[in-house]
Design a protein around this motif. Structure first.
Motif, PDB file in Angstrom:
ATOM      1  N   ALA A   1      -5.536   4.784  -6.253  1.00 55.64           N
ATOM      2  CA  ALA A   1      -6.303   5.197  -5.084  1.00 55.64           C
ATOM      3  C   ALA A   1      -7.714   5.584  -5.525  1.00 55.64           C
ATOM      4  O   ALA A   1      -7.922   6.047  -6.646  1.00 55.64           O
ATOM      5  N   VAL A   2      -8.660   5.380  -4.646  1.00 49.89           N
ATOM      6  CA  VAL A   2     -10.052   5.735  -4.905  1.00 49.89           C
ATOM      7  C   VAL A   2     -10.366   7.049  -4.193  1.00 49.89           C
ATOM      8  O   VAL A   2      -9.923   7.275  -3.061  1.00 49.89           O
ATOM      9  N   THR A   3     -11.111   7.917  -4.853  1.00 51.08           N
ATOM     10  CA  THR A   3     -11.495   9.184  -4.239  1.00 51.08           C
ATOM     11  C   THR A   3     -12.352   8.932  -3.004  1.00 51.08           C
ATOM     12  O   THR A   3     -13.378   8.246  -3.096  1.00 51.08           O
ATOM     13  N   PRO A   4     -11.967   9.451  -1.843  1.00 52.92           N
ATOM     14  CA  PRO A   4     -12.765   9.233  -0.626  1.00 52.92           C
ATOM     15  C   PRO A   4     -14.152   9.851  -0.761  1.00 52.92           C
ATOM     16  O   PRO A   4     -14.345  10.835  -1.491  1.00 52.92           O
ATOM     17  N   PRO A   5     -15.141   9.308  -0.047  1.00 51.66           N
ATOM     18  CA  PRO A   5     -16.511   9.817  -0.148  1.00 51.66           C
ATOM     19  C   PRO A   5     -16.744  11.099   0.644  1.00 51.66           C
ATOM     20  O   PRO A   5     -17.876  11.589   0.709  1.00 51.66           O
ATOM     21  N   GLY A   6     -15.701  11.647   1.259  1.00 53.82           N
ATOM     22  CA  GLY A   6     -15.819  12.875   2.039  1.00 53.82           C
ATOM     23  C   GLY A   6     -14.437  13.439   2.291  1.00 53.82           C
ATOM     24  O   GLY A   6     -13.439  12.908   1.795  1.00 53.82           O
ATOM     25  N   PRO A   7     -14.337  14.511   3.067  1.00 49.37           N
ATOM     26  CA  PRO A   7     -13.028  15.104   3.369  1.00 49.37           C
ATOM     27  C   PRO A   7     -12.106  14.114   4.085  1.00 49.37           C
ATOM     28  O   PRO A   7     -12.546  13.353   4.949  1.00 49.37           O
ATOM     29  N   VAL A   8     -10.829  14.139   3.726  1.00 52.36           N
ATOM     30  CA  VAL A   8      -9.844  13.291   4.399  1.00 52.36           C
ATOM     31  C   VAL A   8      -9.488  13.940   5.730  1.00 52.36           C
ATOM     32  O   VAL A   8      -9.004  15.078   5.762  1.00 52.36           O
ATOM     33  N   VAL A   9      -9.732  13.225   6.824  1.00 57.60           N
ATOM     34  CA  VAL A   9      -9.458  13.778   8.146  1.00 57.60           C
ATOM     35  C   VAL A   9      -8.406  12.980   8.902  1.00 57.60           C
ATOM     36  O   VAL A   9      -7.807  13.481   9.848  1.00 57.60           O
TER      37      VAL A   9
ATOM     38  N   THR B   1       0.843  -1.197   0.000  1.00 51.45           N
ATOM     39  CA  THR B   1       0.000   0.000   0.000  1.00 51.45           C
ATOM     40  C   THR B   1       0.878   1.247   0.000  1.00 51.45           C
ATOM     41  O   THR B   1       1.915   1.303   0.660  1.00 51.45           O
ATOM     42  N   ALA B   2       0.426   2.264  -0.740  1.00 47.26           N
ATOM     43  CA  ALA B   2       1.246   3.469  -0.929  1.00 47.26           C
ATOM     44  C   ALA B   2       0.452   4.748  -0.684  1.00 47.26           C
ATOM     45  O   ALA B   2       0.685   5.770  -1.329  1.00 47.26           O
ATOM     46  N   GLY B   3      -0.501   4.700   0.236  1.00 49.89           N
ATOM     47  CA  GLY B   3      -1.253   5.894   0.602  1.00 49.89           C
ATOM     48  C   GLY B   3      -2.010   6.491  -0.571  1.00 49.89           C
ATOM     49  O   GLY B   3      -2.728   5.801  -1.294  1.00 49.89           O
ATOM     50  N   ALA B   4      -1.817   7.796  -0.776  1.00 53.23           N
ATOM     51  CA  ALA B   4      -2.531   8.497  -1.843  1.00 53.23           C
ATOM     52  C   ALA B   4      -2.132   8.019  -3.228  1.00 53.23           C
ATOM     53  O   ALA B   4      -2.828   8.303  -4.216  1.00 53.23           O
ATOM     54  N   ASP B   5      -1.022   7.290  -3.337  1.00 52.34           N
ATOM     55  CA  ASP B   5      -0.595   6.746  -4.633  1.00 52.34           C
ATOM     56  C   ASP B   5      -1.232   5.386  -4.919  1.00 52.34           C
ATOM     57  O   ASP B   5      -0.891   4.747  -5.926  1.00 52.34           O
TER      58      ASP B   5
END
Length: 313
Positions: free
Chosen positions: A233-241, A214-218
């Motif tokens: 990576a898949v776009t999160p369904p909301g803000p990244v917190v 796994t490579a985080g945002a990559d």
């Protein structure tokens, strides 16, 4: 799916985290900081999050670990009770495992683990391990001590195994028993000088059929059938917190696909969707994507023609 009563047996990784939000990482030295939204202690470490993740995805789950007779242990027991996740807890004389997580405004995390809770003599009872293994289809073994001692019994029981090596550097010998005993190996690219080389090393020296880095945002990289494939990576369904628990969520989603007989790339997409969801959940909360939400999101991505690409890590 097998007729055994447990789909996923999770071993290890039960504990408590204290969440501290900081203005930046690394945190510059100062006499003091005023912290908002505050400092909070909650149950949930790697094994807890995998158990929560696969349970939320509809898999029959059981968690086994050593937990102290202390307040922190009660928090762990309450987490499982509240979510309806069966837990077999063995007394840990040194107390429940705990950590402090520093989280910055971008959701990045620095974890400080208290190593004083485990003792060299700590063991999960062999008969307990064998009994639960006999009732299980698959075991996910967290790399917390003393889980490495359970590996021979789990293999003897005929289960498939998975593990997450987290930020292994590819050299530390502590991780090797887990890396070379598991059929599915997850590892972060964070500390790897050459991720593909380490992934192939795991396959060559062990019994892994699939390795995911796994490579985080990559995104992530999948090694299966001697080929490395990039999983975007898949776009999160909301803000990244917060990134806390994203790797555990990825593993949970991947295991859902694997136990359903999906091909590795499809499993990787399941993992990416679950991991993206986890990034929208604050550190102070224990939550996981549901089976319905995951499959709905996967269907949406299918309709958009989301592709995975070949290429090295």
């Amino acid at each position: 799916m097998s007729s055994r009563e447990i789909d996923v047996l999770v071993l290890g990784g039960a504990g408590v985290d204290t969440i501290v939000y900081v203005p930046e990482l690394p945190l510059p030295f100062a006499d003091s900081y005023m912290i908002r939204p505050g400092i909070e202690t909650r149950a949930g470490q790697s094994g807890d999050f995998v158990a929560l993740g696969v349970h939320a995805l509809g898999l029959r789950t059981h968690h086994l670990d050593m937990i102290g007779d202390d307040h922190e242990g009660e928090l762990v027991r309450a987490l499982h009770r509240d979510h309806g996740i069966p837990l077999t807890d063995v007394l840990q004389p040194g107390g429940t495992k705990r950590a402090v997580n520093l989280v910055d405004p971008q959701g990045r995390r620095l974890s400080l683990y208290d190593e004083s809770r485990s003792g060299e003599e700590d063991r999960l009872p062999e008969e307990t391990v064998k009994t639960l293994a006999a009732a299980s289809c698959h075991a996910h073994v967290v790399i917390t001590y003393p889980c490495s001692f359970t590996l021979p019994a789990l293999r003897e029981a005929g289960l498939t195994l998975s593990t997450d090596l987290h930020n292994w550097d590819g050299v530390n010998p502590y991780h090797e028993p887990f890396a070379y005993a598991a059929d599915i190996v997850f590892v972060s690219t964070t500390a790897l000088a050459d991720p593909e080389c380490t992934m192939r090393q795991i396959v060559e020296r062990g019994r892994a059929e699939v390795v995911v880095a796994t490579a985080g945002a990559d995104g992530a990289y999948l090694l299966a059938d001697d080929e490395v494939t990039h999983i975007p990576a898949v776009t999160p369904p909301g803000p990244v917190v917060d990134s806390n628990g994203a790797g555990d969520a990825f593993a949970s989603g991947f295991l859902l696909g694997r136990l359903a007989g999906e091909p590795p790339l499809r499993c990787g997409l399941y993992g990416a969707v679950a991991g993206a969801y986890a990034c929208t959940v604050p550190s102070t909360r224990a939550d996981a994507i549901s089976r319905y939400e995951l499959l709905t999101r996967v269907q949406e991505l299918d309709s958009k023609g989301v592709l995975v690409s070949g290429g090295g890590a």
